[in-house]
Design a protein around this motif. Structure first.
Motif, PDB file in Angstrom:
ATOM      1  N   PHE A 146     -12.080  -9.230 -25.676  1.00 30.05           N
ATOM      2  CA  PHE A 146     -12.326  -7.878 -26.158  1.00 30.05           C
ATOM      3  C   PHE A 146     -10.977  -7.161 -26.299  1.00 30.05           C
ATOM      4  O   PHE A 146     -10.078  -7.351 -25.486  1.00 30.05           O
ATOM      5  N   PHE A 147     -10.866  -6.325 -27.337  1.00 25.28           N
ATOM      6  CA  PHE A 147      -9.622  -5.570 -27.520  1.00 25.28           C
ATOM      7  C   PHE A 147      -9.930  -4.142 -27.952  1.00 25.28           C
ATOM      8  O   PHE A 147     -10.990  -3.845 -28.504  1.00 25.28           O
ATOM      9  N   TRP A 178      -5.466 -15.422 -35.366  1.00 27.55           N
ATOM     10  CA  TRP A 178      -6.160 -14.141 -35.471  1.00 27.55           C
ATOM     11  C   TRP A 178      -5.141 -13.024 -35.343  1.00 27.55           C
ATOM     12  O   TRP A 178      -4.139 -13.154 -34.636  1.00 27.55           O
ATOM     13  N   SER A 179      -5.393 -11.914 -36.028  1.00 24.05           N
ATOM     14  CA  SER A 179      -4.531 -10.736 -35.889  1.00 24.05           C
ATOM     15  C   SER A 179      -5.302  -9.491 -36.285  1.00 24.05           C
ATOM     16  O   SER A 179      -6.319  -9.556 -36.990  1.00 24.05           O
ATOM     17  N   LYS A 180      -4.814  -8.341 -35.820  1.00 20.55           N
ATOM     18  CA  LYS A 180      -5.429  -7.062 -36.140  1.00 20.55           C
ATOM     19  C   LYS A 180      -4.333  -6.027 -36.327  1.00 20.55           C
ATOM     20  O   LYS A 180      -3.368  -5.968 -35.546  1.00 20.55           O
ATOM     21  N   GLN A 181      -4.461  -5.208 -37.364  1.00 24.48           N
ATOM     22  CA  GLN A 181      -3.490  -4.156 -37.614  1.00 24.48           C
ATOM     23  C   GLN A 181      -3.869  -2.883 -36.876  1.00 24.48           C
ATOM     24  O   GLN A 181      -4.998  -2.713 -36.423  1.00 24.48           O
ATOM     25  N   LYS A 191     -15.423  -7.041 -29.776  1.00 27.35           N
ATOM     26  CA  LYS A 191     -15.537  -8.412 -29.284  1.00 27.35           C
ATOM     27  C   LYS A 191     -15.090  -9.391 -30.362  1.00 27.35           C
ATOM     28  O   LYS A 191     -15.454  -9.256 -31.530  1.00 27.35           O
ATOM     29  N   VAL A 192     -14.301 -10.386 -29.962  1.00 24.18           N
ATOM     30  CA  VAL A 192     -13.831 -11.420 -30.881  1.00 24.18           C
ATOM     31  C   VAL A 192     -14.284 -12.777 -30.354  1.00 24.18           C
ATOM     32  O   VAL A 192     -14.164 -13.052 -29.154  1.00 24.18           O
ATOM     33  N   ARG A 193     -14.788 -13.619 -31.236  1.00 22.35           N
ATOM     34  CA  ARG A 193     -15.227 -14.965 -30.866  1.00 22.35           C
ATOM     35  C   ARG A 193     -14.600 -15.965 -31.822  1.00 22.35           C
ATOM     36  O   ARG A 193     -14.735 -15.831 -33.044  1.00 22.35           O
ATOM     37  N   ILE A 194     -13.920 -16.955 -31.289  1.00 21.83           N
ATOM     38  CA  ILE A 194     -13.250 -17.983 -32.089  1.00 21.83           C
ATOM     39  C   ILE A 194     -13.689 -19.358 -31.608  1.00 21.83           C
ATOM     40  O   ILE A 194     -13.700 -19.621 -30.407  1.00 21.83           O
ATOM     41  N   ILE A 195     -14.056 -20.237 -32.546  1.00 17.86           N
ATOM     42  CA  ILE A 195     -14.495 -21.584 -32.221  1.00 17.86           C
ATOM     43  C   ILE A 195     -13.317 -22.561 -32.339  1.00 17.86           C
ATOM     44  O   ILE A 195     -12.612 -22.572 -33.337  1.00 17.86           O
ATOM     45  N   TYR A 227     -11.456  -9.168 -20.538  1.00 21.60           N
ATOM     46  CA  TYR A 227     -12.438 -10.248 -20.453  1.00 21.60           C
ATOM     47  C   TYR A 227     -12.110 -11.410 -21.399  1.00 21.60           C
ATOM     48  O   TYR A 227     -12.853 -11.706 -22.349  1.00 21.60           O
ATOM     49  N   VAL A 228     -10.995 -12.065 -21.127  1.00 20.00           N
ATOM     50  CA  VAL A 228     -10.579 -13.230 -21.913  1.00 20.00           C
ATOM     51  C   VAL A 228     -11.266 -14.471 -21.354  1.00 20.00           C
ATOM     52  O   VAL A 228     -11.105 -14.802 -20.169  1.00 20.00           O
TER      53      VAL A 228
END
Length: 233
Positions: A146-147, A178-181, A191-195, A227-228
């Motif tokens: 979460f970010f 992954w990135s966010k500006q 929430k981010v989910r990566i497989i 919560y990584v």
């Protein structure tokens, strides 16, 4: 005499109002909590375990411990600031805040007020994403975190960013996944989910790291992580 007193009072009031109108909030150039820690522990550095230590799944850190640095049970560096005061409504009690300050609480660049670039890193220890303790290979693994931008801290500009990289244990290189500006003010955590289902990520020597790009001149451009989690699906 009465007229003079009224006139003088009016002039004083105008001066005060004018002075207050020019006041503005300026971000701190340092982190007093980190500065105080290093002042009281001049010969001590953050405890970091050997980078070769390999963890097994699941990997989980919610930053809810009583510390100012990331736990050395999970992480290889100590740039991020662990706290419970900079974020708004985090999923758990504590968060890892990434900004323009180093681990001692000082700005990364103390010369240029306009310096922009790579600031904090939050790097995991090596993790076995290939098989479980009984040597049963994993089909796939998922990463969840979460970010939040800004929170109760300083706003991140559009040019700022939060980046997640994976370590390719085969090619021995870091890869952006992954990135966010910046440019947005969050009031809730996303929430981010990566497989992870590619061979290059499914290795005993896998690791990942978060990095923030922004102002290097002070306690600014805040990103918060919480919560990584890394686990098999």
């Amino acid at each position: 005499m009465i007229i003079r007193k009224v006139t003088l009072s009016f002039l004083i009031l105008v001066f005060v109002l004018s002075a207050n109108a020019q006041m503005k909030l300026v971000p701190l150039k340092t982190n007093p909590v980190l500065k105080n820690y290093w002042r009281n522990n001049p010969l001590q550095t953050a405890k970091i375990n050997a980078a070769t230590d390999t963890l097994v799944l699941p990997f989980i850190d919610d930053f809810s411990y009583d510390a100012i640095y990331p736990s050395s049970d999970y992480w290889c560096d100590s740039d991020a600031y662990i706290n419970s005061s900079f974020a708004i409504s985090p999923p758990s009690i504590g968060v890892a805040t990434m900004d323009g300050l180093d681990k001692t609480g000082d700005a990364y660049d103390t010369i240029s007020a306009n310096a922009i670039g790579l600031c904090d890193k939050l790097t995991s220890k090596y993790i076995n994403t290939f098989s479980d303790p009984q040597n049963n290979p994993y089909d796939s693994v998922q990463m969840i975190f979460f970010f939040e931008r800004k929170g109760l801290g300083n706003n991140v500009e559009f040019k700022d960013s939060l980046v997640l990289q994976f370590w390719d244990a085969v090619a021995l290189t870091w890869t952006n996944v992954w990135s966010k500006q910046g440019g947005v003010i969050d009031t809730v955590f996303a929430k981010v989910r990566i497989i992870l289902n590619q061979t290059k990520w499914m290795q005993p020597g896998f690791r990942f790291r978060f990095m923030n790009y922004g102002s290097k001149s002070g306690n600014e451009d805040h990103w918060h992580l919480d919560y990584v989690l890394l686990r098999k699906i």
